[in-house]
Design a protein around this motif. Structure first.
Motif, PDB file in Angstrom:
ATOM      1  N   GLU A  78     -44.797  35.338  48.642  1.00  0.00           N
ATOM      2  CA  GLU A  78     -45.605  34.326  49.323  1.00  0.00           C
ATOM      3  C   GLU A  78     -47.014  34.278  48.752  1.00  0.00           C
ATOM      4  O   GLU A  78     -47.610  33.197  48.649  1.00  0.00           O
ATOM      5  N   ALA A  79     -47.562  35.427  48.401  1.00  0.00           N
ATOM      6  CA  ALA A  79     -48.893  35.425  47.778  1.00  0.00           C
ATOM      7  C   ALA A  79     -48.862  34.725  46.427  1.00  0.00           C
ATOM      8  O   ALA A  79     -49.803  34.004  46.059  1.00  0.00           O
ATOM      9  N   ARG A  80     -47.786  34.905  45.697  1.00  0.00           N
ATOM     10  CA  ARG A  80     -47.665  34.241  44.396  1.00  0.00           C
ATOM     11  C   ARG A  80     -47.507  32.730  44.567  1.00  0.00           C
ATOM     12  O   ARG A  80     -48.111  31.945  43.823  1.00  0.00           O
ATOM     13  N   LEU A  81     -46.699  32.304  45.513  1.00  0.00           N
ATOM     14  CA  LEU A  81     -46.477  30.869  45.708  1.00  0.00           C
ATOM     15  C   LEU A  81     -47.740  30.151  46.168  1.00  0.00           C
ATOM     16  O   LEU A  81     -47.902  28.950  45.894  1.00  0.00           O
ATOM     17  N   ALA A  82     -48.632  30.843  46.854  1.00  0.00           N
ATOM     18  CA  ALA A  82     -49.864  30.231  47.361  1.00  0.00           C
ATOM     19  C   ALA A  82     -51.064  30.485  46.462  1.00  0.00           C
ATOM     20  O   ALA A  82     -52.190  30.137  46.839  1.00  0.00           O
ATOM     21  N   ALA A  83     -50.853  31.062  45.292  1.00  0.00           N
ATOM     22  CA  ALA A  83     -51.972  31.411  44.415  1.00  0.00           C
ATOM     23  C   ALA A  83     -52.670  30.153  43.910  1.00  0.00           C
ATOM     24  O   ALA A  83     -52.056  29.111  43.699  1.00  0.00           O
ATOM     25  N   GLU A  84     -53.967  30.266  43.704  1.00  0.00           N
ATOM     26  CA  GLU A  84     -54.796  29.197  43.172  1.00  0.00           C
ATOM     27  C   GLU A  84     -55.266  29.571  41.771  1.00  0.00           C
ATOM     28  O   GLU A  84     -55.321  30.753  41.426  1.00  0.00           O
ATOM     29  N   ARG A 114     -48.046  23.669  29.070  1.00  0.00           N
ATOM     30  CA  ARG A 114     -47.415  24.769  28.344  1.00  0.00           C
ATOM     31  C   ARG A 114     -46.396  25.489  29.232  1.00  0.00           C
ATOM     32  O   ARG A 114     -45.303  25.847  28.785  1.00  0.00           O
ATOM     33  N   GLY A 115     -46.730  25.708  30.476  1.00  0.00           N
ATOM     34  CA  GLY A 115     -45.795  26.352  31.384  1.00  0.00           C
ATOM     35  C   GLY A 115     -44.537  25.542  31.593  1.00  0.00           C
ATOM     36  O   GLY A 115     -43.435  26.096  31.693  1.00  0.00           O
ATOM     37  N   LEU A 116     -44.676  24.210  31.660  1.00  0.00           N
ATOM     38  CA  LEU A 116     -43.493  23.360  31.822  1.00  0.00           C
ATOM     39  C   LEU A 116     -42.593  23.441  30.596  1.00  0.00           C
ATOM     40  O   LEU A 116     -41.364  23.408  30.708  1.00  0.00           O
ATOM     41  N   GLU A 117     -43.173  23.545  29.415  1.00  0.00           N
ATOM     42  CA  GLU A 117     -42.367  23.717  28.210  1.00  0.00           C
ATOM     43  C   GLU A 117     -41.579  25.030  28.260  1.00  0.00           C
ATOM     44  O   GLU A 117     -40.390  25.070  27.900  1.00  0.00           O
ATOM     45  N   ILE A 118     -42.233  26.102  28.700  1.00  0.00           N
ATOM     46  CA  ILE A 118     -41.538  27.389  28.795  1.00  0.00           C
ATOM     47  C   ILE A 118     -40.422  27.311  29.826  1.00  0.00           C
ATOM     48  O   ILE A 118     -39.307  27.808  29.606  1.00  0.00           O
ATOM     49  N   LEU A 119     -40.692  26.688  30.959  1.00  0.00           N
ATOM     50  CA  LEU A 119     -39.666  26.567  31.997  1.00  0.00           C
ATOM     51  C   LEU A 119     -38.465  25.786  31.493  1.00  0.00           C
ATOM     52  O   LEU A 119     -37.314  26.196  31.706  1.00  0.00           O
ATOM     53  N   GLN A 120     -38.716  24.659  30.825  1.00  0.00           N
ATOM     54  CA  GLN A 120     -37.597  23.858  30.329  1.00  0.00           C
ATOM     55  C   GLN A 120     -36.792  24.611  29.276  1.00  0.00           C
ATOM     56  O   GLN A 120     -35.564  24.507  29.224  1.00  0.00           O
ATOM     57  N   ASP A 161     -40.358  38.744  31.985  1.00  0.00           N
ATOM     58  CA  ASP A 161     -41.590  38.404  31.271  1.00  0.00           C
ATOM     59  C   ASP A 161     -41.832  36.909  31.224  1.00  0.00           C
ATOM     60  O   ASP A 161     -42.992  36.458  31.218  1.00  0.00           O
ATOM     61  N   PHE A 162     -40.774  36.098  31.178  1.00  0.00           N
ATOM     62  CA  PHE A 162     -40.966  34.646  31.209  1.00  0.00           C
ATOM     63  C   PHE A 162     -41.688  34.226  32.488  1.00  0.00           C
ATOM     64  O   PHE A 162     -42.508  33.306  32.478  1.00  0.00           O
ATOM     65  N   GLY A 163     -41.368  34.891  33.585  1.00  0.00           N
ATOM     66  CA  GLY A 163     -42.089  34.608  34.822  1.00  0.00           C
ATOM     67  C   GLY A 163     -43.571  34.917  34.706  1.00  0.00           C
ATOM     68  O   GLY A 163     -44.418  34.158  35.204  1.00  0.00           O
ATOM     69  N   ASP A 164     -43.909  36.032  34.040  1.00  0.00           N
ATOM     70  CA  ASP A 164     -45.327  36.368  33.849  1.00  0.00           C
ATOM     71  C   ASP A 164     -46.047  35.282  33.059  1.00  0.00           C
ATOM     72  O   ASP A 164     -47.189  34.919  33.374  1.00  0.00           O
ATOM     73  N   HIS A 165     -45.402  34.759  32.036  1.00  0.00           N
ATOM     74  CA  HIS A 165     -46.045  33.737  31.209  1.00  0.00           C
ATOM     75  C   HIS A 165     -46.183  32.411  31.959  1.00  0.00           C
ATOM     76  O   HIS A 165     -47.196  31.718  31.797  1.00  0.00           O
ATOM     77  N   GLY A 218     -39.782  32.723  41.447  1.00  0.00           N
ATOM     78  CA  GLY A 218     -41.050  32.619  42.157  1.00  0.00           C
ATOM     79  C   GLY A 218     -42.160  32.071  41.280  1.00  0.00           C
ATOM     80  O   GLY A 218     -42.944  31.210  41.716  1.00  0.00           O
ATOM     81  N   CYS A 219     -42.265  32.549  40.044  1.00  0.00           N
ATOM     82  CA  CYS A 219     -43.315  32.061  39.141  1.00  0.00           C
ATOM     83  C   CYS A 219     -43.069  30.612  38.738  1.00  0.00           C
ATOM     84  O   CYS A 219     -44.020  29.830  38.596  1.00  0.00           O
ATOM     85  N   ALA A 220     -41.797  30.242  38.540  1.00  0.00           N
ATOM     86  CA  ALA A 220     -41.493  28.850  38.215  1.00  0.00           C
ATOM     87  C   ALA A 220     -41.839  27.927  39.379  1.00  0.00           C
ATOM     88  O   ALA A 220     -42.343  26.813  39.174  1.00  0.00           O
ATOM     89  N   ALA A 221     -41.577  28.361  40.611  1.00  0.00           N
ATOM     90  CA  ALA A 221     -41.936  27.549  41.777  1.00  0.00           C
ATOM     91  C   ALA A 221     -43.450  27.374  41.869  1.00  0.00           C
ATOM     92  O   ALA A 221     -43.939  26.294  42.244  1.00  0.00           O
ATOM     93  N   LEU A 222     -44.213  28.405  41.551  1.00  0.00           N
ATOM     94  CA  LEU A 222     -45.674  28.282  41.521  1.00  0.00           C
ATOM     95  C   LEU A 222     -46.108  27.236  40.497  1.00  0.00           C
ATOM     96  O   LEU A 222     -46.970  26.394  40.773  1.00  0.00           O
ATOM     97  N   LEU A 223     -45.511  27.272  39.323  1.00  0.00           N
ATOM     98  CA  LEU A 223     -45.852  26.306  38.283  1.00  0.00           C
ATOM     99  C   LEU A 223     -45.537  24.883  38.735  1.00  0.00           C
ATOM    100  O   LEU A 223     -46.343  23.956  38.537  1.00  0.00           O
ATOM    101  N   LEU A 224     -44.380  24.687  39.347  1.00  0.00           N
ATOM    102  CA  LEU A 224     -44.007  23.351  39.798  1.00  0.00           C
ATOM    103  C   LEU A 224     -44.929  22.865  40.927  1.00  0.00           C
ATOM    104  O   LEU A 224     -45.232  21.669  41.018  1.00  0.00           O
ATOM    105  N   ARG A 225     -45.377  23.776  41.776  1.00  0.00           N
ATOM    106  CA  ARG A 225     -46.333  23.375  42.813  1.00  0.00           C
ATOM    107  C   ARG A 225     -47.646  22.907  42.204  1.00  0.00           C
ATOM    108  O   ARG A 225     -48.242  21.913  42.653  1.00  0.00           O
ATOM    109  N   ARG A 226     -48.079  23.590  41.177  1.00  0.00           N
ATOM    110  CA  ARG A 226     -49.314  23.184  40.514  1.00  0.00           C
ATOM    111  C   ARG A 226     -49.156  21.801  39.872  1.00  0.00           C
ATOM    112  O   ARG A 226     -50.072  20.979  39.920  1.00  0.00           O
TER     113      ARG A 226
END
Length: 543
Positions: free
Chosen positions: A343-349, A257-263, A241-245, A283-291
């Motif tokens: 891959e779709a998640r990592l490239a999401a906009e 907010r996402g960076l706070e959750i990741l940390q 669920d943390f990945g979903d958030h 995967g979700c954390a990598a998406l956040l870091l890319r953003r």
């Protein structure tokens, strides 16, 4: 055996986690010589492993319980039978979450589960649920839709998931199939609090985050995120669920907010209950870091294992970890579904530019520490033109910050005239004063020295701004409501006592009045202490 019973009672009162599991392990060791008591403790220990974020340990205890049960089925009570059959759902579901377990073993477990449920007189509602999950995992949409239809049309029975958890799986399937409106409608009773359990509504709210955003229900999405994360924060059972958030924050402009959750939740990544949960989190954390990198914050660091890890390096590690796990799952399943999803998640906009999480929230810019150049020194005030003799063209004068005042004594000495608003100096007085910008009129060069800031300077030298004696006073002058303390705060010429061997230096009232009269800010407010010959004409309405 009384000690074992006491340990069981104590464990049942404890929350799920490592402490409860350890106590049950001790109870199982103490009950080794009592077959029935050991069977009961083993069932409790399997449940503790499942809800204590250690499902991998439950395979051994469950297998031993099945072997004990099959050795003498008639020996066990209905409660033992019901508990063992209920745990079949946990094991069948966990088998698809570990790439080390062959997929065929998961199918075999479902076959065995269906056979036992039928013998015990239960329906196939729970069987269709698990088969739907497996079809979703391998990416077989046609089979998943078929099993989902059977899941919905088969009547519920005692082996079905609770009324709060059962809609959660259906909501995930509908969102995966792109049927967001149906998913939101189905989840309404659970979201409203009518159907809940100890894992709901946080589970179903996490599944609804993106459907809410895609359908334009932005306020509901923000409320679901805040409510669900508050319930699951810091719990290793909810790594998935943390990945979903984090994905929700990355796609709605809430990267801070996402960076706070990741940390906060990054230490739990190494304690993920299953590899599937770890893959989703990474995967979700990598998406956040890319953003964050896209927004220009690639120089940030994240604390991990006692050291600060650069954001780009952490992103590379998480992407590599997620891709390795996805490749292992696909190799086990014989499909490319997990890699395609990753891959779709990592490239999401982003779905929206910014979704405020509260009505008064603003998008917070992440501060980046950079060297700041010292500010340039303030430029001295300047005047573009000089006053000319009477009869000449009108000229501008240096602006006064709060108006200008000319003392009556100075005006009289230079032939000034008395007006209703105060004294106006003559041209002679204005010629003798150097400009406050630091330059001097050519005609002033060589004249006698003037008192400037307490020091004797030539008329052609720079004049301290605090001793400017303006030649023109706008109507109104200083504020009539100025106080002695306020005048002292904004007047550099206000007398300040200096301490010496004999204490503060004192001034006579006449000396203080003359010194205050030099400032354009404070003289009108100091009228009560000025000599009587300096009094200004009373204004209309003033007593």
């Amino acid at each position: 055996m009384a000690d074992v019973e006491e340990m069981l009672d104590q464990a049942r009162e404890m929350p799920y986690g490592e402490a409860r599991s350890i106590l049950l392990e001790q109870a199982l060791k103490a009950a080794a010589h009592d077959r029935e008591l050991a069977f009961e403790v083993r069932l409790e220990l399997t449940e503790a492993y499942q809800y204590g974020a250690e499902p991998a340990k439950s395979f051994a205890t469950f297998s031993r319980s099945v072997a004990e049960y099959d050795a003498d089925p008639g020996r066990w009570s209905d409660w033992h039978t019901y508990s063992l059959l209920w745990q079949f759902k946990w094991i069948a579901s966990d088998m698809r979450r570990f790439p080390e377990i062959p997929l065929q073993r998961a199918y075999d477990a479902l076959e065995e589960m269906e056979r036992r449920y039928t013998q015990a007189g239960y329906g196939s509602h729970a069987i269709h649920t698990q088969r739907t999950y497996v079809a979703e995992h391998i990416g077989d949409r046609a089979a998943a839709d078929e099993w989902f239809h059977r899941w919905q049309t088969t009547p519920r029975d005692d082996m079905s998931d609770c009324e709060g958890c059962d809609p959660s799986g259906k909501v995930w399937h509908l969102a995966w199939m792109g049927r967001d409106e149906e998913a939101i409608e189905l989840a309404a009773p659970v979201v409203a609090g009518h159907l809940t359990c100890h894992v709901q509504p946080q589970g179903i709210l996490s599944n609804l985050l993106l459907p809410y955003v895609r359908t334009g229900r932005l306020e509901a999405a923000a409320a679901a995120h805040l409510r669900a994360y508050r319930l699951v924060q810091g719990d290793a059972n909810y790594v998935d669920d943390f990945g979903d958030h984090m994905e929700f924050c990355a796609l709605t402009g809430n990267e801070t907010r996402g960076l706070e959750i990741l940390q906060r939740e990054l230490p739990l990544l190494d304690r993920s209950p299953t590899p599937s949960d770890r893959m989703h989190f990474a995967g979700c954390a990598a998406l956040l870091l890319r953003r964050l990198e896209d927004l220009g914050h690639g120089g940030l660091t994240v604390r991990r294992d006692g050291s600060d890890v650069p954001l780009d390096r952490l992103r590379a590690e998480l992407e590599s970890d997620a891709r390795d796990l996805a490749a292992r799952f696909d190799a086990r399943n014989g499909t490319g579904e997990q890699t395609r999803r990753l891959e779709a998640r990592l490239a999401a906009e982003p779905l929206v530019e910014h979704l405020p999480l509260t009505p008064h929230a603003r998008r917070v810019a992440i501060p980046v520490t950079q060297p700041v150049a010292p500010p340039p020194p303030p430029a001295p005030p300047s005047c573009s033109t000089w006053p000319r003799r009477p009869g000449g063209a009108a000229t501008s004068t240096p602006p006064s910050p709060r108006g200008s005042v000319t003392t009556p004594s100075a005006a009289r000495r230079t032939g000034g005239a008395r007006t209703r608003s105060g004294w106006r100096p003559s041209w002679k007085a204005s010629r003798r004063r150097p400009c406050g910008c630091g330059s001097a009129r050519p005609s002033c060069t060589g004249r006698r020295a003037t008192r400037c800031g307490g020091r004797s300077r030539s008329a052609g030298s720079a004049c301290s701004p605090r001793t400017w004696l303006w030649w023109r006073r706008p109507t109104g002058g200083c504020s009539r409501t100025a106080t002695r303390a306020g005048a002292a705060a904004r007047c550099p010429a206000w007398p300040r006592p200096t301490r010496g061997p004999a204490g503060p230096r004192k001034r006579s009232p006449r000396s203080r009045a003359r010194r205050r009269a030099r400032c354009c800010h404070c003289w009108p407010s100091c009228r009560s202490t000025s000599p009587s010959r300096w009094r200004r004409p009373a204004r209309p309405g003033r007593r």
